[in-house]
Design an enzyme around this catalytic site. Structure first.
Site, PDB file in Angstrom:
ATOM      1  N   SER A 152       1.471  -9.052  -2.303  1.00 15.08           N
ATOM      2  CA  SER A 152       0.328  -8.217  -1.946  1.00 15.08           C
ATOM      3  C   SER A 152      -0.900  -8.698  -2.704  1.00 15.08           C
ATOM      4  O   SER A 152      -0.766  -9.424  -3.699  1.00 15.08           O
ATOM      5  CB  SER A 152       0.589  -6.752  -2.266  1.00 15.08           C
ATOM      6  OG  SER A 152       0.584  -6.568  -3.656  1.00 15.08           O
ATOM      7  N   ALA A 166       4.012  -2.375  11.094  1.00 16.05           N
ATOM      8  CA  ALA A 166       2.591  -2.381  10.705  1.00 16.05           C
ATOM      9  C   ALA A 166       1.703  -2.650  11.921  1.00 16.05           C
ATOM     10  O   ALA A 166       1.247  -1.709  12.588  1.00 16.05           O
ATOM     11  CB  ALA A 166       2.380  -3.402   9.603  1.00 16.05           C
ATOM     12  N   ARG A 167       1.485  -3.912  12.230  1.00 17.55           N
ATOM     13  CA  ARG A 167       0.728  -4.288  13.425  1.00 17.55           C
ATOM     14  C   ARG A 167       1.367  -5.535  14.037  1.00 17.55           C
ATOM     15  O   ARG A 167       1.731  -6.473  13.314  1.00 17.55           O
ATOM     16  CB  ARG A 167      -0.731  -4.595  13.079  1.00 17.55           C
ATOM     17  CG  ARG A 167      -1.606  -3.365  12.856  1.00 17.55           C
ATOM     18  CD  ARG A 167      -1.795  -2.548  14.144  1.00 17.55           C
ATOM     19  NE  ARG A 167      -2.645  -1.386  13.969  1.00 17.55           N
ATOM     20  CZ  ARG A 167      -2.211  -0.158  13.659  1.00 17.55           C
ATOM     21  NH1 ARG A 167      -0.920   0.059  13.483  1.00 17.55           N
ATOM     22  NH2 ARG A 167      -3.053   0.843  13.549  1.00 17.55           N
ATOM     23  N   ILE A 224       2.426   2.903   2.422  1.00 17.39           N
ATOM     24  CA  ILE A 224       3.676   2.852   3.195  1.00 17.39           C
ATOM     25  C   ILE A 224       4.647   1.856   2.543  1.00 17.39           C
ATOM     26  O   ILE A 224       5.843   2.136   2.414  1.00 17.39           O
ATOM     27  CB  ILE A 224       3.392   2.516   4.674  1.00 17.39           C
ATOM     28  CG1 ILE A 224       2.515   3.623   5.293  1.00 17.39           C
ATOM     29  CG2 ILE A 224       4.704   2.367   5.453  1.00 17.39           C
ATOM     30  CD1 ILE A 224       2.022   3.339   6.706  1.00 17.39           C
ATOM     31  N   GLY A 262       5.959   4.797  14.760  1.00 13.76           N
ATOM     32  CA  GLY A 262       6.094   4.929  13.307  1.00 13.76           C
ATOM     33  C   GLY A 262       5.762   6.318  12.789  1.00 13.76           C
ATOM     34  O   GLY A 262       6.459   6.866  11.940  1.00 13.76           O
ATOM     35  N   GLY A 292       0.853  -1.190   0.000  1.00 16.33           N
ATOM     36  CA  GLY A 292       0.000   0.000   0.000  1.00 16.33           C
ATOM     37  C   GLY A 292       0.886   1.235   0.000  1.00 16.33           C
ATOM     38  O   GLY A 292       2.037   1.195  -0.440  1.00 16.33           O
ATOM     39  N   HIS A 348       6.006   1.722  19.243  1.00 11.43           N
ATOM     40  CA  HIS A 348       4.964   2.107  18.273  1.00 11.43           C
ATOM     41  C   HIS A 348       5.049   3.609  17.963  1.00 11.43           C
ATOM     42  O   HIS A 348       4.113   4.361  18.252  1.00 11.43           O
ATOM     43  CB  HIS A 348       3.567   1.738  18.792  1.00 11.43           C
ATOM     44  CG  HIS A 348       2.554   1.617  17.676  1.00 11.43           C
ATOM     45  ND1 HIS A 348       1.490   0.747  17.727  1.00 11.43           N
ATOM     46  CD2 HIS A 348       2.459   2.271  16.476  1.00 11.43           C
ATOM     47  CE1 HIS A 348       0.779   0.875  16.610  1.00 11.43           C
ATOM     48  NE2 HIS A 348       1.344   1.793  15.842  1.00 11.43           N
ATOM     49  N   GLU A 401       0.262  -4.449  22.986  1.00 12.17           N
ATOM     50  CA  GLU A 401       0.891  -3.203  23.447  1.00 12.17           C
ATOM     51  C   GLU A 401       0.150  -2.633  24.650  1.00 12.17           C
ATOM     52  O   GLU A 401      -1.078  -2.703  24.679  1.00 12.17           O
ATOM     53  CB  GLU A 401       0.872  -2.182  22.300  1.00 12.17           C
ATOM     54  CG  GLU A 401       1.697  -2.640  21.117  1.00 12.17           C
ATOM     55  CD  GLU A 401       1.588  -1.707  19.922  1.00 12.17           C
ATOM     56  OE1 GLU A 401       0.980  -0.634  20.054  1.00 12.17           O
ATOM     57  OE2 GLU A 401       2.100  -2.060  18.861  1.00 12.17           O
TER      58      GLU A 401
HETATM   59  C1  GLV Z   1      -0.328   3.682  13.457  1.00 17.30           C
HETATM   60  O1  GLV Z   1      -0.002   2.591  13.765  1.00 17.30           O
HETATM   61  C2  GLV Z   1      -1.393   3.965  12.557  1.00 17.30           C
HETATM   62  O2  GLV Z   1      -2.126   3.050  12.171  1.00 17.30           O
HETATM   63  O3  GLV Z   1      -1.553   5.145  12.213  1.00 17.30           O
END
Ligand code: GLV
Length: 310
Positions: free
Chosen positions: A165, A226-227, A145, A277, A143, A275, A256
């Protein structure tokens, strides 16, 4: 702290606390409100939404919306918005910062200097790293990012690019990046660095587990901005302990702010971040602004700029 936007009929009540509310408290707290601007730590699950069918908009200050039960929001006619685009380059920067930090072992190097362990320059130091340039980067998810990371990798670091993807890049972008679309198994067995950029969905939860780590190169690095739940953290800890992969850099975790104790225990070639980012002042300000504007737009009967597709 109720407040009103100037020239607007929207009143705002701000909760000034870092700890997220539990489902019961959140459901009660939202009673009587038509909109909520929330964070990725606020879990707007079925119970919270069913208790608050008066909501017209949920505006998430994040691009990921896995904290919101989208099918239930859709059923209740609640518009969901998020903050894409504005954080793309910032998150791609952090992805590269982490990739470099683990490849060149920067946290360990910093500890080494501060602890007074550095006594002489050595041709073969204990903190030997690995190169990124010329290596193969495998991106899971392509995507916004993922594409921003791809540009940095190819044009900045001379890396080769594989990606897995759901949909292919337009042919022109594939050509520009020299990117090859492969399935996840091929990506894992060929990549020197695997970086995750997919949304968390039931299909992508634990997409990397024991079998996938076993398929990776022993010299490979995993980066996750990402997650956390894309990765089975116990399996990752096992893979690092057993030398199935070389290193990992993680900005996100399944539970988290709790980090799997076995990941905390690995100090060599593992870099952990809380976290962050999108955490630059400019980007976080813009995210907050976009979220507030979109909530207000919906409440005033206008179209939001960033609706999450239903
Ligand atoms: C951060 O993790 C977001 O989804 O913006």
């Amino acid at each position: 702290m109720p407040a009103a936007f100037a020239g607007s009929s929207v009143e705002v009540d701000v909760r000034n606390a870092d700890e997220p509310l539990g489902a019961g408290e959140l459901a009660t707290r939202l009673a009587g409100y038509q909109g909520v601007v929330c964070q990725l730590t606020d879990r707007l699950d079925e119970s919270v939404l069913d208790a608050n069918p008066q909501l017209e908009v949920i505006s998430n200050v994040a691009v990921g919306v896995d904290n919101i039960d989208l099918p239930v929001a859709r059923r209740l006619g609640i518009t969901v918005t998020n903050t894409p685009d504005v954080l793309t380059e910032t998150t791609a920067d952090l992805t590269f910062a982490l990739m470099l930090a683990v490849a060149r072992r920067l946290p360990e190097a910093d500890d080494f200097v501060r602890s007074g362990s550095w006594t002489a320059w050595k041709l073969s130091p204990s903190l030997m790293g690995v190169d990124l340039h010329g290596k193969t980067l495998g991106l899971f998810g392509m995507g916004r990012i993922g594409r921003a990371v791809a540009r940095r990798a190819v044009h900045g670091f001379g890396m080769r690019l594989l990606y897995a993807s759901r949909s292919p890049l337009p042919a022109e972008q594939e050509r520009d990046l020299g990117a090859t679309r492969v399935d996840l198994d091929q990506l894992l067995s060929a990549a020197d660095v695997v970086s995750l950029h997919a949304a968390l969905t039931p299909e992508t939860r634990h997409v990397l587990g024991a079998a996938q780590f076993a398929a990776m190169k022993p010299s490979a690095i995993l980066v996750n901005t990402a997650r956390g739940a894309l990765v089975d953290e116990s399996a990752l800890a096992e893979a690092l302990d057993d030398g199935q992969i070389w290193g990992a850099a993680l900005d996100v975790f399944e539970h988290e702010p709790d980090v799997h104790p076995r990941l905390l225990a690995v100090r060599e070639r593992v870099v952990l971040a809380p976290h962050v980012g999108s955490a630059t002042l400019d980007t976080r300000r813009r995210m907050a602004d976009i979220a507030a504007r979109d909530a207000r737009a919906v409440l005033e009967g206008r179209a939001p700029a960033h609706p999450v597709p239903a």
